[in-house]
Scaffold this active site. Structure first.
Site, PDB file in Angstrom:
ATOM      1  N   LYS A  78       7.922 -17.205   0.270  1.00 55.86           N
ATOM      2  CA  LYS A  78       8.458 -16.298   1.294  1.00 55.86           C
ATOM      3  C   LYS A  78       9.086 -17.159   2.385  1.00 55.86           C
ATOM      4  CE  LYS A  78       6.918 -12.477   4.315  1.00 55.86           C
ATOM      5  NZ  LYS A  78       5.759 -11.670   4.737  1.00 55.86           N
ATOM      6  N   SER A 153       6.425  -6.708   4.312  1.00 60.20           N
ATOM      7  CA  SER A 153       7.574  -7.552   4.548  1.00 60.20           C
ATOM      8  C   SER A 153       7.858  -8.571   3.452  1.00 60.20           C
ATOM      9  CB  SER A 153       7.384  -8.277   5.880  1.00 60.20           C
ATOM     10  OG  SER A 153       6.281  -9.166   5.802  1.00 60.20           O
ATOM     11  N   SER A 177       1.549  -6.759   4.289  1.00 57.41           N
ATOM     12  CA  SER A 177       2.792  -7.264   3.704  1.00 57.41           C
ATOM     13  C   SER A 177       2.674  -7.987   2.376  1.00 57.41           C
ATOM     14  CB  SER A 177       3.504  -8.178   4.689  1.00 57.41           C
ATOM     15  OG  SER A 177       4.181  -7.397   5.629  1.00 57.41           O
TER      16      SER A 177
HETATM   17  N1  GLN Z   1       4.338  -3.197   8.024  1.00 54.63           N
HETATM   18  C1  GLN Z   1       3.580  -3.937   8.984  1.00 54.63           C
HETATM   19  C2  GLN Z   1       4.458  -4.306  10.156  1.00 54.63           C
HETATM   20  O1  GLN Z   1       5.579  -3.928  10.150  1.00 54.63           O
HETATM   21  C3  GLN Z   1       2.943  -5.135   8.364  1.00 54.63           C
HETATM   22  C4  GLN Z   1       3.802  -6.332   8.299  1.00 54.63           C
HETATM   23  C5  GLN Z   1       3.110  -7.549   7.766  1.00 54.63           C
HETATM   24  O2  GLN Z   1       2.015  -7.461   7.212  1.00 54.63           O
HETATM   25  N2  GLN Z   1       3.728  -8.682   7.993  1.00 54.63           N
HETATM   26  O3  GLN Z   1       4.042  -4.937  11.065  1.00 54.63           O
END
Ligand code: GLN
Length: 493
Positions: A78, A153, A177
């Site tokens: 990532k 994400s 994420s």
């Molecule tokens: N969807 C969550 C956010 O927008 C989690 C994102 C993540 O785990 N990086 O913060």
């Protein structure tokens, strides 16, 4: 006949060790697939020279008789992990063209175990999002249906593994994420206990929540990868746990019945309420029935503050983000505006140009909840409820060994369907946020298909340090079912 890219990490590793396959041959095969499926949008950068040099080094180690478990197997990271051989953007314009002088600890550990890096994967900007649509570069298509989002994400990671253009990927999970994109793309992913994996070299979003973890096709692969990723990094990450590296494969048994023997699975009432769409519910229920058939007991439990995890998370995460992202000021890293009158104008223009809408929204919310007049009303309250959420889990774990439920209320939605409705995105995080706030390990494994033929993920949450158990329990289901080996569409064969 199964193709090279149908092999799991464990199978690839075995064939490379026995010299049936060479690491260079495997890397070349995957580089070809990455090129052929560029339209997925999963990758932000590749560097074939670097990849092939690493593959040659792995072949040399094998030639010298080394037998380590991941030697020569390719992986992609990532784009939140800093890497010296590839650019690091965190999905943001702010870091366009940025090169780190060092590798993140997780990247270094996987490279040290002989894994070959295929490149960097697309993600939501600074890991903020649930659909990968917040990437400043391009959206990612879901391999099961290109008109849908892959989740976020870590959307690039999940899509790449599902499309089999990489055998494995790293992800990060702050509020879901790893688990949510794994669920949406029909793969397996695990977020370990907070502090297991070093955060050194992970571009920080919300430091008290951020954790790295592996994403692959099977629980067996995730166990191998997680074992290589974790371990103490006390000098470089102050929240790194002082616990020796572990073999997370140790509870994988050859028999599904053995792996769930005596298991009590807690089902939180709040995870099975009105908000859960019926197609997802049906797939989860079928998986739970399978566990029951194998000998597990299902226990009703309650996590009474589940709903509060949304406001709590969306106060704490932006608060930490507003502080972490203050380092992007046009001086230290990445982008700097070109036309400005004085220093303060430079800061303003740089940040206005460099950050996307969602990141700006979070910085503003974070600065607001931390401000003098509102700190007690929002941030402090949120911290108190965060503690209660963690306590609720401890109550629940008196009655069960693992907790099971959905990862998300629905399957992956259509690209664009929620892109101008941030609150709709936030609400869909309801089932992943509680474990994140408590710092508990959680994973997602494929358990069926819902609306539009899209994959559904089953979430398993364990108590602190129970990763090996979670992976063993997941492996049990994967021995008894074949959802993890289903692959998307013919055009990806
Ligand atoms: N969807 C969550 C956010 O927008 C989690 C994102 C993540 O785990 N990086 O913060």
């Amino acid at each position: 006949m199964s193709e090279l890219h149908d092999l799991t990490v464990a199978q690839l590793a075995a064939q490379i060790r026995s010299k049936e396959l060479g690491a260079v041959e495997v890397a070349q095969h995957y580089l070809g697939r990455i090129r052929a499926h560029e339209s997925l949008g999963a990758f932000l950068s590749t560097n074939e020279e670097v990849t092939l040099a690493q593959a040659r080094a792995a072949d040399a180690r094998i030639g010298a008789g080394e037998q380590s478990p991941l030697l020569g197997v390719p992986i992609a990271h990532k784009d939140i992990f800093v890497t010296k051989d590839f650019p690091t953007t965190a999905g943001s314009r702010m870091l366009q063209g940025y090169r780190s002088p060092f590798d993140a600890t997780v990247v270094g550990k996987l490279a040290g175990s002989g894994m070959v890096t295929l490149g960097k994967l697309n993600c939501d900007e600074f890991a903020m999002g649930s659909s990968n649509e917040n990437s400043a570069y391009k959206p990612v298509a879901n391999p099961w249906d290109a008109s849908r989002i892959p989740g976020g994400s870590s959307g690039g990671s999940a899509a790449a593994v599902a499309a089999r253009i990489v055998p494995a990927a790293t992800g990060t999970d702050t509020g879901g994420s790893i688990r949510q994109p794994a669920a949406f793309c029909g793969i397996t992913g695990i977020k370990p206990t907070y502090g297991r994996a070093s955060r050194y070299g992970m571009v920080a979003f919300a430091s008290s929540l951020d954790q790295a973890g592996p994403m692959a096709r099977t629980a067996e692969d995730c166990a191998l990868l997680l074992s290589a990723m974790c371990g103490p990094d006390l000098d470089r990450d102050s929240t790194s746990l002082d616990m020796p590296a572990e073999d997370f494969s140790r509870l994988l048994t050859g028999s599904p019945i053995e792996s769930v023997k005596g298991l009590r699975i807690g089902l939180p009432r709040e995870f099975f309420g009105e908000g859960l769409s019926p197609d997802v519910r049906a797939a989860i229920d079928a998986a739970l029935k399978e566990y029951e058939k194998l000998g597990a007991t299902l226990v009703p439990i309650t996590l009474p503050r589940t709903e509060l995890s949304i406001p709590v998370y969306y106060i704490i995460a932006p608060a930490e983000a507003s502080s972490n992202l203050s380092r992007f000021d046009g001086v230290k890293f990445g982008h700097r505006a070109s036309n400005f009158s004085d220093l303060s104008d430079m800061y303003k223009k740089t940040r206005a140009e460099g950050f996307g809408d969602e990141v700006k929204r979070r910085i503003m919310i974070g600065a607001y909840v931390l401000s003098h007049g509102y700190y007690d009303a929002y941030y402090l309250q949120a911290q108190k409820i965060r503690r209660m959420i963690a306590d609720d889990f401890q109550q629940a774990f008196k009655q069960c060994d693992v907790i099971a439920g959905p990862v998300a209320p629905t399957v992956a939605w259509k690209l664009g369907a929620r892109s101008d409705d941030p609150v709709a995105n936030y609400l869909a995080d309801i089932f992943t946020l509680p474990a994140s706030l408590a710092g508990l390990p959680g994973m997602s494994l494929p358990c069926g298909f819902g609306e539009g033929g899209m994959p559904v993920g089953l979430q398993l949450i364990g108590n602190y340090f129970s990763e090996a158990r979670l992976l063993g329990v997941a492996h049990g289901l994967q021995l008894a079912t074949d959802f993890h080996s289903r692959t998307p569409g013919k055009d990806l064969s």
